[in-house]
Design an enzyme around this catalytic site. Structure first.
Site, mmCIF file in Angstrom:
data_model
loop_
_atom_site.group_PDB
_atom_site.id
_atom_site.type_symbol
_atom_site.label_atom_id
_atom_site.label_comp_id
_atom_site.label_asym_id
_atom_site.label_seq_id
_atom_site.Cartn_x
_atom_site.Cartn_y
_atom_site.Cartn_z
ATOM 1 N N LYS A 144 29.524 -10.097 -14.030
ATOM 2 C CA LYS A 144 29.569 -9.464 -15.542
ATOM 3 C C LYS A 144 28.759 -8.142 -15.566
ATOM 4 C CE LYS A 144 26.716 -11.210 -18.615
ATOM 5 N NZ LYS A 144 26.082 -10.310 -19.474
ATOM 6 N N PHE A 164 14.852 -11.321 -15.782
ATOM 7 C CA PHE A 164 15.142 -11.284 -14.525
ATOM 8 C C PHE A 164 15.146 -12.678 -13.956
ATOM 9 C CE2 PHE A 164 13.272 -7.094 -15.691
ATOM 10 C CZ PHE A 164 14.190 -6.346 -15.031
ATOM 11 N N LEU A 165 15.150 -13.907 -14.754
ATOM 12 C CA LEU A 165 15.135 -15.211 -14.293
ATOM 13 C C LEU A 165 16.409 -15.444 -13.632
ATOM 14 C CD1 LEU A 165 16.976 -17.012 -16.265
ATOM 15 C CD2 LEU A 165 15.022 -16.986 -17.671
ATOM 16 N N CYS A 171 25.986 -13.612 -14.226
ATOM 17 C CA CYS A 171 25.513 -12.339 -14.317
ATOM 18 C C CYS A 171 25.801 -11.210 -13.395
ATOM 19 C CB CYS A 171 23.957 -12.471 -14.275
ATOM 20 S SG CYS A 171 23.553 -13.214 -15.845
ATOM 21 N N LEU A 202 19.824 -11.737 1.775
ATOM 22 C CA LEU A 202 20.663 -11.448 2.880
ATOM 23 C C LEU A 202 21.502 -12.295 3.397
ATOM 24 C CD1 LEU A 202 18.012 -9.254 4.926
ATOM 25 C CD2 LEU A 202 19.983 -8.410 3.581
ATOM 26 N N LYS A 246 17.121 -3.310 -15.580
ATOM 27 C CA LYS A 246 17.885 -4.403 -15.673
ATOM 28 C C LYS A 246 19.212 -4.564 -14.841
ATOM 29 C CE LYS A 246 19.495 -8.702 -16.027
ATOM 30 N NZ LYS A 246 18.783 -9.782 -15.236
ATOM 31 N N LYS A 259 26.036 -21.611 -7.831
ATOM 32 C CA LYS A 259 24.754 -21.861 -6.879
ATOM 33 C C LYS A 259 24.173 -23.014 -7.185
ATOM 34 C CE LYS A 259 20.833 -19.913 -8.298
ATOM 35 N NZ LYS A 259 19.761 -19.113 -8.614
ATOM 36 N N THR A 264 21.217 -8.920 -21.851
ATOM 37 C CA THR A 264 21.826 -7.536 -20.929
ATOM 38 C C THR A 264 22.652 -6.795 -21.620
ATOM 39 O OG1 THR A 264 21.187 -9.316 -19.070
ATOM 40 C CG2 THR A 264 22.344 -7.112 -18.648
HETATM 41 N N1 LIG Z 1 21.831 -16.808 -17.493
HETATM 42 C C1 LIG Z 1 21.131 -16.027 -16.781
HETATM 43 O O1 LIG Z 1 20.489 -16.224 -15.958
HETATM 44 C C2 LIG Z 1 20.440 -14.947 -17.451
HETATM 45 C C3 LIG Z 1 21.122 -14.186 -18.388
HETATM 46 N N2 LIG Z 1 20.943 -12.872 -19.071
HETATM 47 C C4 LIG Z 1 21.498 -12.294 -19.967
HETATM 48 O O2 LIG Z 1 20.898 -13.072 -21.264
HETATM 49 C C5 LIG Z 1 21.927 -13.173 -22.125
HETATM 50 C C6 LIG Z 1 22.154 -14.729 -22.616
HETATM 51 O O3 LIG Z 1 22.700 -15.282 -21.548
HETATM 52 P P1 LIG Z 1 22.697 -16.892 -21.436
HETATM 53 O O4 LIG Z 1 21.579 -17.555 -21.959
HETATM 54 O O5 LIG Z 1 23.289 -17.062 -20.028
HETATM 55 O O6 LIG Z 1 24.070 -17.027 -22.295
HETATM 56 P P2 LIG Z 1 24.503 -18.585 -22.817
HETATM 57 O O7 LIG Z 1 25.951 -18.192 -23.065
HETATM 58 O O8 LIG Z 1 24.028 -19.548 -22.034
HETATM 59 O O9 LIG Z 1 23.871 -18.750 -24.502
HETATM 60 C C7 LIG Z 1 23.860 -17.987 -25.349
HETATM 61 C C8 LIG Z 1 23.997 -18.923 -26.868
HETATM 62 O O10 LIG Z 1 23.742 -17.855 -27.874
HETATM 63 C C9 LIG Z 1 24.276 -18.796 -28.833
HETATM 64 N N3 LIG Z 1 24.879 -17.686 -29.942
HETATM 65 C C10 LIG Z 1 25.949 -17.135 -29.901
HETATM 66 N N4 LIG Z 1 26.025 -16.203 -31.045
HETATM 67 C C11 LIG Z 1 24.919 -16.716 -31.764
HETATM 68 C C12 LIG Z 1 24.455 -16.346 -33.058
HETATM 69 N N5 LIG Z 1 25.052 -15.389 -33.711
HETATM 70 N N6 LIG Z 1 23.265 -16.673 -33.426
HETATM 71 C C13 LIG Z 1 22.521 -17.636 -32.568
HETATM 72 N N7 LIG Z 1 22.950 -18.091 -31.522
HETATM 73 C C14 LIG Z 1 24.234 -17.658 -31.134
HETATM 74 C C15 LIG Z 1 25.446 -19.650 -28.132
HETATM 75 O O11 LIG Z 1 26.026 -20.704 -28.884
HETATM 76 C C16 LIG Z 1 24.745 -19.887 -26.766
HETATM 77 O O12 LIG Z 1 24.017 -21.194 -27.024
HETATM 78 C C17 LIG Z 1 23.249 -12.404 -21.722
HETATM 79 O O13 LIG Z 1 23.057 -10.998 -22.135
HETATM 80 C C18 LIG Z 1 22.952 -12.648 -20.245
HETATM 81 O O14 LIG Z 1 23.466 -11.381 -19.641
HETATM 82 C C19 LIG Z 1 19.708 -12.269 -18.538
HETATM 83 C C20 LIG Z 1 19.019 -12.855 -17.340
HETATM 84 C C21 LIG Z 1 19.461 -13.902 -16.579
HETATM 85 O O1 LIG Z 2 21.026 -11.342 -14.819
HETATM 86 C C1 LIG Z 2 20.915 -12.535 -14.690
HETATM 87 O O2 LIG Z 2 21.407 -13.113 -15.268
HETATM 88 C C2 LIG Z 2 20.137 -12.853 -13.285
HETATM 89 O O3 LIG Z 2 21.295 -12.641 -12.158
HETATM 90 C C3 LIG Z 2 20.825 -13.052 -11.023
HETATM 91 O O4 LIG Z 2 20.491 -14.642 -11.119
HETATM 92 P P1 LIG Z 2 21.461 -15.549 -11.125
HETATM 93 O O5 LIG Z 2 22.825 -15.286 -11.295
HETATM 94 O O6 LIG Z 2 21.175 -16.960 -11.640
HETATM 95 O O7 LIG Z 2 21.517 -16.279 -9.364
HETATM 96 P P2 LIG Z 2 21.067 -15.606 -7.764
HETATM 97 O O8 LIG Z 2 20.240 -16.461 -7.182
HETATM 98 O O9 LIG Z 2 20.777 -14.223 -8.061
HETATM 99 O O10 LIG Z 2 22.476 -15.729 -7.165
HETATM 100 C C4 LIG Z 2 23.768 -15.189 -7.479
HETATM 101 C C5 LIG Z 2 24.771 -15.446 -6.622
HETATM 102 O O11 LIG Z 2 24.622 -14.916 -5.446
HETATM 103 C C6 LIG Z 2 24.871 -15.789 -4.345
HETATM 104 N N1 LIG Z 2 23.815 -15.148 -3.288
HETATM 105 C C7 LIG Z 2 22.416 -14.728 -3.615
HETATM 106 C C8 LIG Z 2 21.465 -14.517 -2.440
HETATM 107 C C9 LIG Z 2 22.179 -14.425 -1.266
HETATM 108 O O12 LIG Z 2 21.307 -14.258 -0.392
HETATM 109 N N2 LIG Z 2 23.539 -14.666 -0.988
HETATM 110 C C10 LIG Z 2 24.394 -15.187 -2.225
HETATM 111 O O13 LIG Z 2 25.490 -15.335 -1.557
HETATM 112 C C11 LIG Z 2 24.447 -16.954 -4.795
HETATM 113 O O14 LIG Z 2 25.308 -17.820 -3.992
HETATM 114 C C12 LIG Z 2 24.970 -16.788 -6.359
HETATM 115 O O15 LIG Z 2 26.315 -16.984 -6.318
HETATM 116 C C13 LIG Z 2 19.793 -12.334 -10.587
HETATM 117 O O16 LIG Z 2 18.999 -12.912 -9.260
HETATM 118 C C14 LIG Z 2 18.514 -12.524 -11.602
HETATM 119 O O17 LIG Z 2 17.286 -11.810 -11.266
HETATM 120 C C15 LIG Z 2 18.862 -12.231 -13.010
HETATM 121 O O18 LIG Z 2 18.116 -12.527 -14.156
#
Ligand SMILES: NC(=O)C1=CN([C@@H]2O[C@H](COP(=O)(O)OP(=O)(O)OC[C@H]3O[C@@H](n4cnc5c(N)ncnc54)[C@H](O)[C@@H]3O)[C@@H](O)[C@H]2O)C=CC1
Ligand SMILES: O=C(O)[C@H]1O[C@H](OP(=O)(O)OP(=O)(O)OC[C@H]2O[C@@H](n3ccc(=O)[nH]c3=O)[C@H](O)[C@@H]2O)[C@H](O)[C@@H](O)[C@@H]1O
Length: 438
Positions: free
Chosen positions: A279, A164-165, A276, A266, A220, A335, A132
């Site tokens: 941030k 968007f997961l 996320c 809601l 996003k 969560k 992101t």
């Molecule tokens: N966690 C989520 O639910 C979601 C996250 N995003 C976005 O996706 C991105 C990644 O998020 P997460 O998977 O949560 O991060 P994370 O912190 O869980 O994983 C990032 C990984 O990248 C590795 N890394 C760092 N520098 C590197 C490099 N130079 N080469 C190879 N690997 C390297 C780290 O060791 C780590 O394992 C962020 O921008 C986040 O905002 C988007 C949607 C959902």
């Molecule tokens: O960009 C991201 O990383 C992701 O951020 C969120 O996903 P996530 O943070 O994993 O979890 P959510 O289920 O969205 O919950 C986020 C927070 O909102 C809270 N929440 C959610 C829903 C609700 O009705 N009330 C509430 O307090 C949850 O408890 C949690 O603390 C978005 O839902 C994903 O679509 C997106 O990809």
């Protein structure tokens, strides 16, 4: 197709495993050897339902993990899924992603051995930003890839494909998305992205949005900002309901029946956390301010969210003085379904309890160890029952299902005061129960 995924965290590992499951040949790259070893061993370094099963099935076969970038030049697509954390002013820190992008470029240049000829499809490299990033960041990452690629820079295209997961349901969300967004203006790059996603999209009705790279990443941010604000509005309305002694859940269940509003996101309570929403909302606010615009609604969404943990503590104060006494915090993850404690609402709740000189005991089915790194000196229990035994208060911060099953355990509390921040425990005789917004 051959795919490289650089960064194997929540997003990268899910992406790599699901693409392997869809029949692609995937190389997962990470700088952390423990993460790499875990994937090759057939399990994830993180807790994510369904992920270990996919890794166990495909690791060593269609999925390999490595700390080297050697597989990148041969891949049809290389995803960048490295973290994009916050700077102190809320803007995103692109240093890690830029470094990975430049290394990808260098790997492509190395394999090309200085050759600059060839404009056919197979001589082109597609780098897809999954992380992101704000609209201005696309050029930064494109520059980093091309800087690394040097003499073959014009053969590398950079597209965006935001994710968007949700954590806790990552595999299911990736396989059944509400939408897929492709950000590229190059026809050949769009064709490759569509070919990659084809086996996944065959099993869903998910619409595909095709747009330019900067619009894609803005979608996003707008998505997350809207969802976070929706929860904050539910919390603001919930606080009003509480002031009138009205059940906000009954109100919002009815409000959600209007399909202009929608029933999801809601649930009011202690607010949103995670890696996320906080941030991304902060990054969008910082980016807007940099352009001279103060995003008042987003500022308010954050202010409401920041206030909810303190409201929870004030409800506790209204029933019991916790100084010197044991207080249980039920749920440490941001969560249910994850071991991720980044920006968990449990953090300000624990801090508030420590300020009140309470003896804090935390419990979470999977997130204890990650929270222990942040609060090494509080007590951690093995079960919710053990946590509340002898406590003068229990604060429910995460809606893990198992908290709904607590019953006789409350009898062992010194004072059975339960402040529920997630509407997961039922009101019952024998306990003093307060819902945050009901
Ligand atoms: N966690 C989520 O639910 C979601 C996250 N995003 C976005 O996706 C991105 C990644 O998020 P997460 O998977 O949560 O991060 P994370 O912190 O869980 O994983 C990032 C990984 O990248 C590795 N890394 C760092 N520098 C590197 C490099 N130079 N080469 C190879 N690997 C390297 C780290 O060791 C780590 O394992 C962020 O921008 C986040 O905002 C988007 C949607 C959902
Ligand atoms: O960009 C991201 O990383 C992701 O951020 C969120 O996903 P996530 O943070 O994993 O979890 P959510 O289920 O969205 O919950 C986020 C927070 O909102 C809270 N929440 C959610 C829903 C609700 O009705 N009330 C509430 O307090 C949850 O408890 C949690 O603390 C978005 O839902 C994903 O679509 C997106 O990809």
């Amino acid at each position: 197709m051959r795919v490289s995924v650089v960064g194997s965290g929540y997003v990268g590992t899910t992406l790599a495993a699901c693409l392997a499951d869809a029949g692609h040949d995937v190389t997962a790259v990470d700088i952390d050897p423990d993460v790499v070893a875990a994937i090759n061993d057939g399990h994830a370094a993180i807790h994510e339902p369904g992920l270990d099963e996919l890794l166990a099935e495909h690791a060593g076969d269609r999925l390999r993990a490595t700390t080297a970038y050697d597989g990148v030049p041969d891949a049809d697509l290389t995803f960048l899924a490295v973290g994009t954390p916050s700077n102190s002013d809320g803007s995103i820190d692109l240093a890690g992603l830029s470094a990975a992008a430049e290394t990808v470029g260098k790997a492509i240049a190395r394999a090309s051995d200085g050759a600059t000829g060839g404009t056919g499809e197979n001589d082109r490299h597609l780098v897809v930003i999954k992380s992101t990033i704000t609209p201005g960041g696309v050029a930064t990452i494109r520059d980093a890839v091309r800087r690394g690629a040097g003499p073959v820079a014009d053969r590398v295209e950079v597209a965006t494909n935001p994710e968007f997961l949700r954590e806790g349901t990552a595999v299911a969300d990736f396989k059944q998305p509400d939408k897929v967004v492709f950000g590229t203006e190059a026809t050949w790059a769009l064709d490759r992205l569509e070919a990659l996603y084809e086996p996944l999209l065959e099993t869903t009705d998910a619409p595909v949005v095709r747009t330019d790279p900067e619009t894609a990443v803005t979608i996003k941010y707008a998505n997350n900002a809207f969802l976070a604000s929706k929860v904050s509005l539910a919390n603001d309305l919930g606080n009003v309901c509480k002031a009138f002694g009205i059940d906000a859940y009954e109100v919002m269940d009815a409000v959600g029946l209007d399909d202009r509003i929608g029933a999801r996101f809601l649930r009011s309570g202690v607010g949103w956390g995670g890696s996320c929403f906080p941030k991304d909302v902060d990054a969008l606010r910082a980016a807007a301010r940099e352009q001279g615009y103060e995003p008042a609604m987003l500022d308010a969404a954050v202010a409401v969210n920041d206030g909810q943990p303190e409201r929870m503590l004030e409800l506790l104060d209204s029933h019991v003085d916790v100084a010197g006494d044991r207080v249980a915090v039920l749920g440490l993850a941001f969560k249910p379904g994850t071991d991720d404690t980044r920006n968990s609402r449990a953090i300000p709740v624990i801090e508030g309890l420590l300020e009140r000189d309470a003896a804090v005991v935390g419990y979470d089915p999977v997130a204890t160890e990650t929270m222990r790194e942040r609060f090494p000196d509080i007590e951690y229990a093995e079960s919710a029952g053990e946590a509340i035994e002898g406590a003068v208060g229990a604060l429910v911060v995460t809606d893990w299902d198992e908290f709904a099953a607590l019953d006789g355990e409350f009898d062992a509390m010194a004072e059975p005061v339960v402040i529920d921040g997630r509407r997961i425990v039922e009101r019952r005789e024998g306990i003093t129960y307060e819902g945050l917004t009901w």
